[in-house]
Motif scaffolding. Structure first.
Motif, short mmCIF file in Angstrom:
data_model
loop_
_atom_site.label_atom_id
_atom_site.label_comp_id
_atom_site.label_asym_id
_atom_site.label_seq_id
_atom_site.Cartn_x
_atom_site.Cartn_y
_atom_site.Cartn_z
N GLN A 1 -2.66 -0.19 -18.50
CA GLN A 1 -1.94 -1.40 -18.54
C GLN A 1 -1.99 -1.94 -19.68
O GLN A 1 -1.90 -2.05 -20.83
CB GLN A 1 -0.88 -1.11 -17.16
CG GLN A 1 -0.47 -0.16 -16.70
CD GLN A 1 0.55 -0.72 -16.12
OE1 GLN A 1 0.50 -1.97 -15.54
NE2 GLN A 1 2.20 -0.40 -15.63
N THR B 1 -2.69 -2.82 -13.72
CA THR B 1 -3.54 -1.52 -13.99
C THR B 1 -4.71 -1.73 -15.61
O THR B 1 -3.83 -2.21 -16.28
CB THR B 1 -3.47 -0.63 -13.72
OG1 THR B 1 -2.27 0.86 -14.65
CG2 THR B 1 -1.84 -0.67 -12.46
N GLU B 2 -5.32 -1.81 -15.32
CA GLU B 2 -6.73 -1.63 -15.86
C GLU B 2 -5.79 -0.52 -16.89
O GLU B 2 -6.25 -1.20 -18.31
CB GLU B 2 -7.87 -0.71 -15.65
CG GLU B 2 -9.02 -0.53 -16.48
CD GLU B 2 -10.19 0.27 -16.51
OE1 GLU B 2 -10.98 0.00 -17.12
OE2 GLU B 2 -10.65 0.24 -15.22
N VAL C 1 0.55 -1.13 -0.19
CA VAL C 1 -0.38 0.10 -0.06
C VAL C 1 0.74 1.35 0.00
O VAL C 1 2.29 1.05 0.53
CB VAL C 1 -0.90 -0.67 1.24
CG1 VAL C 1 -2.00 -1.01 1.46
CG2 VAL C 1 -0.12 0.33 2.29
N ASN D 1 0.73 -8.90 -13.56
CA ASN D 1 -0.21 -7.97 -13.09
C ASN D 1 -0.22 -6.67 -13.42
O ASN D 1 0.57 -6.10 -13.03
CB ASN D 1 0.64 -8.36 -11.31
CG ASN D 1 -0.22 -9.33 -10.31
OD1 ASN D 1 -0.99 -9.93 -10.80
ND2 ASN D 1 0.72 -9.29 -9.37
N ARG E 1 -3.70 -2.92 -5.33
CA ARG E 1 -5.11 -2.56 -4.95
C ARG E 1 -5.10 -1.99 -6.38
O ARG E 1 -7.20 -2.25 -6.74
CB ARG E 1 -4.85 -1.63 -4.12
CG ARG E 1 -6.70 -1.41 -3.19
CD ARG E 1 -6.34 -0.79 -2.21
NE ARG E 1 -6.23 -1.01 -1.27
CZ ARG E 1 -5.75 -0.77 0.20
NH1 ARG E 1 -5.73 0.75 0.41
NH2 ARG E 1 -5.97 -1.11 1.51
N ASP E 2 -5.16 -1.98 -6.76
CA ASP E 2 -5.43 -1.25 -8.04
C ASP E 2 -5.06 -1.98 -9.37
O ASP E 2 -5.00 -1.21 -11.01
CB ASP E 2 -5.28 0.21 -9.31
CG ASP E 2 -3.39 0.83 -8.72
OD1 ASP E 2 -3.12 -0.17 -8.05
OD2 ASP E 2 -3.05 1.55 -8.61
N GLN E 3 -4.63 -3.18 -9.51
CA GLN E 3 -4.52 -4.09 -10.31
C GLN E 3 -5.23 -4.87 -10.43
O GLN E 3 -6.12 -5.50 -9.77
CB GLN E 3 -2.92 -4.76 -10.10
CG GLN E 3 -1.63 -3.11 -10.32
CD GLN E 3 -0.63 -4.19 -10.42
OE1 GLN E 3 -0.55 -5.19 -9.25
NE2 GLN E 3 0.52 -3.38 -10.56
N SER E 4 -5.28 -6.22 -11.41
CA SER E 4 -5.77 -7.32 -11.72
C SER E 4 -4.76 -8.23 -12.68
O SER E 4 -3.53 -7.61 -12.75
CB SER E 4 -6.97 -6.90 -12.73
OG SER E 4 -7.97 -6.10 -12.49
#
Length: 243
Positions: free
Chosen positions: A206, A203-204, A86, A201, A108-111
């Motif tokens: 990316q 971010t949206e 974090v 992993n 937290r802001d990734q998939s």
């Protein structure tokens, strides 16, 4: 009657004096505890989530011993190479749960995205889960570019049979079952197998950038091993040497 009253007043006054003395003692004892201090590790500047900690990022801060909790870090050396899970504020106590050295799950802001085979031109054969990689775009009709400024984390690498590439003699699954993170990471590094699928992993933004580049088939990505992964391996060697 007056004698009894005087006796009661004397006893009451004695009890009140005793309570007053005890109260002063408790306050003094508490004050002494607060005056005892301990040095804890703090970031010297703001650290974004996903950023790896270096020696120049960390400093010390003196706090009252009564304010110390076990989750606070006392040794900066054990945090070197760890990744911020974090965001970390400057000069705030660095709690151990906020960082990790073997981070495979998305932030937290990734998939976690499996990169389609048609999108990939090449993948470094030595890449394993937990590594940091650099992603480049390459196309016959366009100039090669680095897609993302920062390296990204590999969530997993799999064979054509959809199996995680693993060390058959010392499986990372056994290490995971025993909560041996160092063993899990070492097993994945010693594994052999042809990479058929890779999960990153991202971010949206990316992912959308990568997808926009490759979906027309004119460009593909090159996934290269990053030297940032060496920081993890080096820190593991140092920890084992200390033990």
């Amino acid at each position: 009657m007056n004698r009894k009253r005087n006796l009661l007043v004397t006893i009451t006054a004695g009890l009140l004096s005793g309570l007053l003395v005890y109260g002063v003692y408790v306050l003094q004892l508490r004050q002494v505890k607060f005056q005892e201090t301990v040095n804890i590790v703090v970031p010297q500047r703001f650290v974004a989530a996903g950023e790896r900690l270096r020696a120049d990022m960390l400093g010390e801060k003196q706090i009252a011993k009564a304010s110390y909790v076990p989750e606070m870090s006392l040794d900066a050396g054990e945090l070197l190479g760890a990744e911020a899970i974090v965001p970390l504020g400057a000069n705030e106590p660095l709690l151990k749960w906020k960082v990790g050295k073997f981070r495979l799950l998305p932030g937290r802001d990734q998939s976690t995205f499996q990169i389609p085979r048609d999108y990939v031109l090449s993948v470094s054969s030595g890449i394993r889960a937990g590594d940091k990689v650099i992603v480049y775009g390459s196309g016959a009709e366009s100039e090669s570019v680095r897609l993302f400024e920062e390296p990204v984390t590999v969530a997993s690498v799999k064979t054509s049979g959809n199996l995680e590439i693993d060390d058959m003699d010392d499986s990372n699954l056994k290490a995971m079952a025993s909560n041996d993170q160092a063993g899990m990471y070492a097993a994945r590094r010693d594994a052999n197998g042809a990479i058929d699928a890779i999960n990153l992993n991202l971010t949206e933004l990316q992912w959308l950038k990568l997808d926009a580049l490759c979906k027309d088939g004119k460009s593909k990505v090159v996934i290269a091993y990053s030297s940032d992964s060496l920081d993890i391996a080096a820190s593991m060697v140092e920890e084992e040497a200390v033990r």
